[in-house]
Motif scaffolding. Structure first.
Motif, PDB file in Angstrom:
ATOM      1  N   GLU A 193      22.771   2.307 -47.847  1.00  0.00           N
ATOM      2  CA  GLU A 193      22.142   2.099 -49.146  1.00  0.00           C
ATOM      3  C   GLU A 193      22.964   2.748 -50.268  1.00  0.00           C
ATOM      4  N   SER A 194      22.841   2.200 -51.437  1.00  0.00           N
ATOM      5  CA  SER A 194      23.400   2.782 -52.659  1.00  0.00           C
ATOM      6  C   SER A 194      24.885   3.128 -52.559  1.00  0.00           C
ATOM      7  N   MET A 195      25.667   2.197 -52.063  1.00  0.00           N
ATOM      8  CA  MET A 195      27.112   2.440 -52.011  1.00  0.00           C
ATOM      9  C   MET A 195      27.684   2.217 -53.400  1.00  0.00           C
ATOM     10  N   GLY A 196      28.315   3.230 -53.929  1.00  0.00           N
ATOM     11  CA  GLY A 196      28.924   3.123 -55.247  1.00  0.00           C
ATOM     12  C   GLY A 196      30.254   2.393 -55.184  1.00  0.00           C
ATOM     13  N   GLY A 197      30.701   1.959 -56.330  1.00  0.00           N
ATOM     14  CA  GLY A 197      31.962   1.240 -56.419  1.00  0.00           C
ATOM     15  C   GLY A 197      33.138   2.047 -55.906  1.00  0.00           C
ATOM     16  N   THR A 198      33.152   3.348 -56.190  1.00  0.00           N
ATOM     17  CA  THR A 198      34.269   4.186 -55.760  1.00  0.00           C
ATOM     18  C   THR A 198      34.389   4.192 -54.240  1.00  0.00           C
ATOM     19  N   LEU A 199      33.268   4.348 -53.549  1.00  0.00           N
ATOM     20  CA  LEU A 199      33.290   4.359 -52.089  1.00  0.00           C
ATOM     21  C   LEU A 199      33.745   3.004 -51.540  1.00  0.00           C
ATOM     22  N   LEU A 200      33.288   1.924 -52.163  1.00  0.00           N
ATOM     23  CA  LEU A 200      33.721   0.594 -51.735  1.00  0.00           C
ATOM     24  C   LEU A 200      35.216   0.403 -51.955  1.00  0.00           C
ATOM     25  N   TYR A 201      35.736   0.916 -53.061  1.00  0.00           N
ATOM     26  CA  TYR A 201      37.174   0.803 -53.320  1.00  0.00           C
ATOM     27  C   TYR A 201      37.980   1.601 -52.302  1.00  0.00           C
ATOM     28  N   VAL A 202      37.483   2.769 -51.931  1.00  0.00           N
ATOM     29  CA  VAL A 202      38.157   3.573 -50.912  1.00  0.00           C
ATOM     30  C   VAL A 202      38.125   2.836 -49.573  1.00  0.00           C
ATOM     31  N   MET A 203      36.945   2.317 -49.201  1.00  0.00           N
ATOM     32  CA  MET A 203      36.830   1.551 -47.958  1.00  0.00           C
ATOM     33  C   MET A 203      37.745   0.325 -47.996  1.00  0.00           C
ATOM     34  N   GLY A 204      37.760  -0.355 -49.121  1.00  0.00           N
ATOM     35  CA  GLY A 204      38.607  -1.534 -49.263  1.00  0.00           C
ATOM     36  C   GLY A 204      40.079  -1.197 -49.148  1.00  0.00           C
ATOM     37  N   THR A 205      40.486  -0.066 -49.728  1.00  0.00           N
ATOM     38  CA  THR A 205      41.891   0.345 -49.665  1.00  0.00           C
ATOM     39  C   THR A 205      42.294   0.670 -48.229  1.00  0.00           C
ATOM     40  N   VAL A 206      41.456   1.410 -47.529  1.00  0.00           N
ATOM     41  CA  VAL A 206      41.738   1.736 -46.123  1.00  0.00           C
ATOM     42  C   VAL A 206      41.781   0.456 -45.295  1.00  0.00           C
ATOM     43  N   GLN A 207      40.826  -0.428 -45.537  1.00  0.00           N
ATOM     44  CA  GLN A 207      40.782  -1.696 -44.802  1.00  0.00           C
ATOM     45  C   GLN A 207      42.012  -2.540 -45.115  1.00  0.00           C
ATOM     46  N   LEU A 208      42.458  -2.565 -46.354  1.00  0.00           N
ATOM     47  CA  LEU A 208      43.643  -3.340 -46.727  1.00  0.00           C
ATOM     48  C   LEU A 208      44.880  -2.817 -46.005  1.00  0.00           C
ATOM     49  N   ILE A 209      45.049  -1.512 -45.974  1.00  0.00           N
ATOM     50  CA  ILE A 209      46.187  -0.925 -45.251  1.00  0.00           C
ATOM     51  C   ILE A 209      46.122  -1.311 -43.772  1.00  0.00           C
ATOM     52  N   LEU A 210      44.936  -1.207 -43.187  1.00  0.00           N
ATOM     53  CA  LEU A 210      44.755  -1.539 -41.778  1.00  0.00           C
ATOM     54  C   LEU A 210      45.101  -2.997 -41.486  1.00  0.00           C
ATOM     55  N   ILE A 211      44.600  -3.912 -42.297  1.00  0.00           N
ATOM     56  CA  ILE A 211      44.852  -5.328 -42.003  1.00  0.00           C
ATOM     57  C   ILE A 211      46.305  -5.717 -42.273  1.00  0.00           C
ATOM     58  N   LEU A 212      46.963  -5.023 -43.212  1.00  0.00           N
ATOM     59  CA  LEU A 212      48.388  -5.297 -43.424  1.00  0.00           C
ATOM     60  C   LEU A 212      49.212  -4.828 -42.228  1.00  0.00           C
ATOM     61  N   LEU A 213      48.876  -3.659 -41.692  1.00  0.00           N
ATOM     62  CA  LEU A 213      49.539  -3.187 -40.463  1.00  0.00           C
ATOM     63  C   LEU A 213      49.275  -4.156 -39.317  1.00  0.00           C
ATOM     64  N   PHE A 214      48.034  -4.637 -39.241  1.00  0.00           N
ATOM     65  CA  PHE A 214      47.635  -5.587 -38.204  1.00  0.00           C
ATOM     66  C   PHE A 214      48.430  -6.894 -38.304  1.00  0.00           C
ATOM     67  N   VAL A 215      48.503  -7.466 -39.489  1.00  0.00           N
ATOM     68  CA  VAL A 215      49.112  -8.791 -39.619  1.00  0.00           C
ATOM     69  C   VAL A 215      50.610  -8.772 -39.305  1.00  0.00           C
ATOM     70  N   VAL A 216      51.268  -7.641 -39.533  1.00  0.00           N
ATOM     71  CA  VAL A 216      52.692  -7.566 -39.181  1.00  0.00           C
ATOM     72  C   VAL A 216      52.896  -7.056 -37.761  1.00  0.00           C
ATOM     73  N   GLY A 217      51.804  -6.689 -37.092  1.00  0.00           N
ATOM     74  CA  GLY A 217      51.883  -6.318 -35.687  1.00  0.00           C
ATOM     75  C   GLY A 217      52.326  -4.898 -35.414  1.00  0.00           C
ATOM     76  N   LEU A 218      52.043  -3.985 -36.327  1.00  0.00           N
ATOM     77  CA  LEU A 218      52.400  -2.588 -36.118  1.00  0.00           C
ATOM     78  C   LEU A 218      51.234  -1.829 -35.487  1.00  0.00           C
ATOM     79  N   PHE A 219      51.565  -0.852 -34.649  1.00  0.00           N
ATOM     80  CA  PHE A 219      50.564   0.005 -34.003  1.00  0.00           C
ATOM     81  C   PHE A 219      49.476  -0.838 -33.343  1.00  0.00           C
ATOM     82  N   LYS A 220      49.913  -1.790 -32.517  1.00  0.00           N
ATOM     83  CA  LYS A 220      49.017  -2.814 -31.976  1.00  0.00           C
ATOM     84  C   LYS A 220      47.765  -2.254 -31.306  1.00  0.00           C
TER      85      LYS A 220
END
Length: 139
Positions: free
Chosen positions: A45-72
């Protein structure tokens, strides 16, 4: 190794990446929608924009590592667990299948995540380290 296995695994990885990319972008482009999803399906509940941006940034880094096949093992495994959590958190919706047909698309994607994780050593069209020589070949 079967001739078409590497391209098949690359296509699975790209398909999974596209779905996760849009889930990630949702946190930046429509944070109110992402907050609603987090509230409805994950009890956050009540997730603020800042927390979503942090989650999104971590998720973006993760999926970029995933798509290039690093740290499989890590990236493929984390996305598998994330998608499994997403799939099972909406389980009640499967009890009314004809009102929630789009949610059933999660199951083949979950199967793709599992297959990609299990076959990660044969996923050689990546920037990650080649480990095929260390595993028992497919028969």
């Amino acid at each position: 190794m079967p001739k078409h296995l590497p391209i098949s695994l690359l296509l699975l990885r790209l398909g999974i990446f596209v779905v996760f990319l849009f889930w990630t972008l949702d946190k930046f482009i429509k944070p109110e929608h992402a907050a609603g999803v987090m509230s409805k399906f994950y009890g956050m509940e009540s997730m603020g924009g800042t927390l979503l941006y942090v989650m999104g940034t971590v998720q973006l880094i993760l999926i970029l590592l995933f798509v290039v096949g690093l740290f499989k093992t890590w990236t493929y495994g984390i996305l598998l667990l994330a998608h499994a959590g997403s799939t099972f958190s909406t389980f009640a919706l499967y009890m009314q299948p004809f009102d929630n047909l789009l949610f059933f698309a999660a199951w083949p994607m979950l199967a793709a995540c599992i297959a990609l994780f299990l076959l990660r050593d044969w996923d050689t069209l990546t920037l990650g380290k080649r480990t095929v020589g260390k595993v028992v070949p497919l028969e």
